[in-house]
Every structure is written in C-alpha cells, then in structure tokens.
Design a protein around this motif. Sequence first.
Motif, PDB file in Angstrom:
ATOM      1  N   SER A 146       4.771   1.015   3.780  1.00 13.84           N
ATOM      2  CA  SER A 146       4.256   1.642   2.568  1.00 13.84           C
ATOM      3  C   SER A 146       4.396   0.712   1.367  1.00 13.84           C
ATOM      4  CB  SER A 146       4.977   2.962   2.311  1.00 13.84           C
ATOM      5  OG  SER A 146       6.359   2.755   2.228  1.00 13.84           O
ATOM      6  N   ARG A 147       5.007  -0.428   1.555  1.00 15.48           N
ATOM      7  CA  ARG A 147       5.131  -1.413   0.473  1.00 15.48           C
ATOM      8  C   ARG A 147       3.973  -2.392   0.463  1.00 15.48           C
ATOM      9  NH1 ARG A 147      11.128  -3.455  -0.437  1.00 15.48           N
ATOM     10  NH2 ARG A 147      10.054  -4.103  -2.295  1.00 15.48           N
ATOM     11  N   ASP A 148       3.094  -2.354   1.478  1.00 18.67           N
ATOM     12  CA  ASP A 148       1.905  -3.201   1.479  1.00 18.67           C
ATOM     13  C   ASP A 148       1.070  -2.888   0.240  1.00 18.67           C
ATOM     14  OD1 ASP A 148       2.800  -4.174   3.877  1.00 18.67           O
ATOM     15  OD2 ASP A 148       1.338  -3.089   5.104  1.00 18.67           O
ATOM     16  N   LYS A 149       0.402  -3.900  -0.301  1.00 17.28           N
ATOM     17  CA  LYS A 149      -0.273  -3.759  -1.587  1.00 17.28           C
ATOM     18  C   LYS A 149      -1.329  -2.663  -1.592  1.00 17.28           C
ATOM     19  CE  LYS A 149       0.569  -8.440  -3.024  1.00 17.28           C
ATOM     20  NZ  LYS A 149       0.025  -9.759  -3.238  1.00 17.28           N
ATOM     21  N   ASP A 150      -2.152  -2.588  -0.536  1.00 14.61           N
ATOM     22  CA  ASP A 150      -3.221  -1.591  -0.534  1.00 14.61           C
ATOM     23  C   ASP A 150      -2.682  -0.161  -0.419  1.00 14.61           C
ATOM     24  OD1 ASP A 150      -2.365  -2.294   1.999  1.00 14.61           O
ATOM     25  OD2 ASP A 150      -4.242  -1.722   2.963  1.00 14.61           O
ATOM     26  N   ILE A 151      -1.563   0.024   0.260  1.00 16.38           N
ATOM     27  CA  ILE A 151      -0.978   1.359   0.422  1.00 16.38           C
ATOM     28  C   ILE A 151      -0.161   1.743  -0.808  1.00 16.38           C
ATOM     29  CG2 ILE A 151       0.593   2.744   1.812  1.00 16.38           C
ATOM     30  CD1 ILE A 151      -0.291   1.013   4.212  1.00 16.38           C
ATOM     31  N   ALA A 152       0.608   0.788  -1.333  1.00 17.73           N
ATOM     32  CA  ALA A 152       1.462   1.067  -2.494  1.00 17.73           C
ATOM     33  C   ALA A 152       0.634   1.349  -3.744  1.00 17.73           C
ATOM     34  CB  ALA A 152       2.411  -0.093  -2.742  1.00 17.73           C
ATOM     35  N   SER A 153      -0.541   0.712  -3.856  1.00 10.45           N
ATOM     36  CA  SER A 153      -1.371   0.917  -5.042  1.00 10.45           C
ATOM     37  C   SER A 153      -2.081   2.270  -5.023  1.00 10.45           C
ATOM     38  CB  SER A 153      -2.397  -0.209  -5.160  1.00 10.45           C
ATOM     39  OG  SER A 153      -3.283  -0.167  -4.057  1.00 10.45           O
ATOM     40  N   ALA A 154      -2.246   2.854  -3.842  1.00  8.71           N
ATOM     41  CA  ALA A 154      -2.891   4.171  -3.749  1.00  8.71           C
ATOM     42  C   ALA A 154      -1.938   5.234  -4.284  1.00  8.71           C
ATOM     43  CB  ALA A 154      -3.255   4.480  -2.302  1.00  8.71           C
ATOM     44  N   SER A 155      -2.484   6.123  -5.102  1.00 14.61           N
ATOM     45  CA  SER A 155      -1.635   7.194  -5.633  1.00 14.61           C
ATOM     46  C   SER A 155      -1.639   8.340  -4.620  1.00 14.61           C
ATOM     47  CB  SER A 155      -2.142   7.651  -6.993  1.00 14.61           C
ATOM     48  OG  SER A 155      -3.457   8.137  -6.860  1.00 14.61           O
ATOM     49  N   ALA A 156      -0.612   8.351  -3.784  1.00 15.83           N
ATOM     50  CA  ALA A 156      -0.497   9.371  -2.739  1.00 15.83           C
ATOM     51  C   ALA A 156       0.969   9.751  -2.588  1.00 15.83           C
ATOM     52  CB  ALA A 156      -1.040   8.829  -1.425  1.00 15.83           C
ATOM     53  N   ASP A 157       1.204  10.931  -2.039  1.00 17.92           N
ATOM     54  CA  ASP A 157       2.589  11.307  -1.793  1.00 17.92           C
ATOM     55  C   ASP A 157       3.086  10.591  -0.535  1.00 17.92           C
ATOM     56  OD1 ASP A 157       1.329  12.722   0.194  1.00 17.92           O
ATOM     57  OD2 ASP A 157       2.231  14.647  -0.265  1.00 17.92           O
ATOM     58  N   ARG A 158       4.355  10.761  -0.224  1.00 17.31           N
ATOM     59  CA  ARG A 158       4.979   9.988   0.856  1.00 17.31           C
ATOM     60  C   ARG A 158       4.385  10.317   2.222  1.00 17.31           C
ATOM     61  NH1 ARG A 158      11.224  10.639   0.130  1.00 17.31           N
ATOM     62  NH2 ARG A 158      10.570  12.794   0.155  1.00 17.31           N
ATOM     63  N   LYS A 159       3.995  11.566   2.437  1.00 13.83           N
ATOM     64  CA  LYS A 159       3.401  11.950   3.717  1.00 13.83           C
ATOM     65  C   LYS A 159       2.034  11.293   3.899  1.00 13.83           C
ATOM     66  CE  LYS A 159       4.456  16.136   6.169  1.00 13.83           C
ATOM     67  NZ  LYS A 159       4.443  17.575   6.186  1.00 13.83           N
ATOM     68  N   MET A 189      -1.372   6.569   6.088  1.00 11.89           N
ATOM     69  CA  MET A 189      -2.022   5.287   5.818  1.00 11.89           C
ATOM     70  C   MET A 189      -1.335   4.144   6.551  1.00 11.89           C
ATOM     71  SD  MET A 189      -3.281   5.375   1.863  1.00 11.89           S
ATOM     72  CE  MET A 189      -1.910   6.179   1.055  1.00 11.89           C
ATOM     73  N   VAL A 190       0.000   4.179   6.620  1.00 13.83           N
ATOM     74  CA  VAL A 190       0.749   3.155   7.349  1.00 13.83           C
ATOM     75  C   VAL A 190       0.394   3.231   8.838  1.00 13.83           C
ATOM     76  CG1 VAL A 190       3.056   2.412   8.069  1.00 13.83           C
ATOM     77  CG2 VAL A 190       2.628   3.001   5.699  1.00 13.83           C
ATOM     78  N   GLY A 191       0.283   4.443   9.383  1.00 15.95           N
ATOM     79  CA  GLY A 191      -0.104   4.611  10.778  1.00 15.95           C
ATOM     80  C   GLY A 191      -1.474   4.037  11.058  1.00 15.95           C
ATOM     81  N   LYS A 192      -2.419   4.286  10.173  1.00 15.43           N
ATOM     82  CA  LYS A 192      -3.774   3.740  10.349  1.00 15.43           C
ATOM     83  C   LYS A 192      -3.770   2.221  10.217  1.00 15.43           C
ATOM     84  CE  LYS A 192      -6.237   7.875   8.898  1.00 15.43           C
ATOM     85  NZ  LYS A 192      -7.084   8.502   7.876  1.00 15.43           N
ATOM     86  N   ALA A 193      -2.952   1.702   9.287  1.00 20.14           N
ATOM     87  CA  ALA A 193      -2.874   0.250   9.092  1.00 20.14           C
ATOM     88  C   ALA A 193      -2.281  -0.442  10.314  1.00 20.14           C
ATOM     89  CB  ALA A 193      -2.057  -0.068   7.844  1.00 20.14           C
TER      90      ALA A 193
END
Length: 118
Positions: free
Chosen positions: A56-69, A74-78
């Motif tokens: 979840s620290r990857d740039k594309d995931i961290a920049s998205a405004s989403a809750d932790r779930k 997104m991490v699973g898809k990545a």
Amino acid sequence: MALSKLDRRNKIRKRIRKDIVGTTSRPRLSVFRSNREIYAQIIDDVEGKTLASASSRDKDIASASADRKEQAVMVGKAIAEKAKKAGIDTISFDRGGYLYHGRVKSLAEGAREGGLKF
C-alpha cells in the motif's frame, strides 16, 4: 499466562508454514499487515527468492484516496498483475498468522479478481 498478540500470531504462523511451502511451480503469496499498511510478496521458497511484491506504500496505491480495505484490494490486484508478468498464475496463500478477515481477505479477493488461482 496468556500469550501476547505477537506471540500468538507467530505460533499460528509457524503452524501454517508447516504445510504451505512455495515452490517454483506454485509459489507462496505471503501477507504482512501493519496498523497502517499492507504488504504482499510472492516467494519461491526452494530458490529463496522473492518473485514479485506490492504494498500500500506503492506510489499509485498510496496516492489514491481510499480506505485501508480498498487499498488492500488494490494491492491484491497489483500483486496479481506483477505475477502475471512473471508468468505465475497459481499460488499458495500464506495469511501470515492473521485471521482471514478484513484487509487480509480483501487482499486475497483482489488477487483473485486479478486472475491468480488459489
């Protein structure tokens, strides 16, 4: 005396790892969950190498405004996308001593949506 949270998780983790071993044909998807972030690695235990990783620290995931779930999905898809690039389609899921619930379950569902089989 009762075990601490960390001791309990490590005990469960050892019990899981007795059965789940990542091979070249079926590597292991390992999950680590902290209070803020979630990390996933695809590991070949025979070679002792990490084949792909996402967090979840990857740039594309961290920049998205989403809750932790949502970040876990997104991490699973990545990780599924990176695994497909590496030629991996079947894995063994290692929940790392965490309950298959919440963010760990969301990550697994995201990986399944991305095309991984386990």
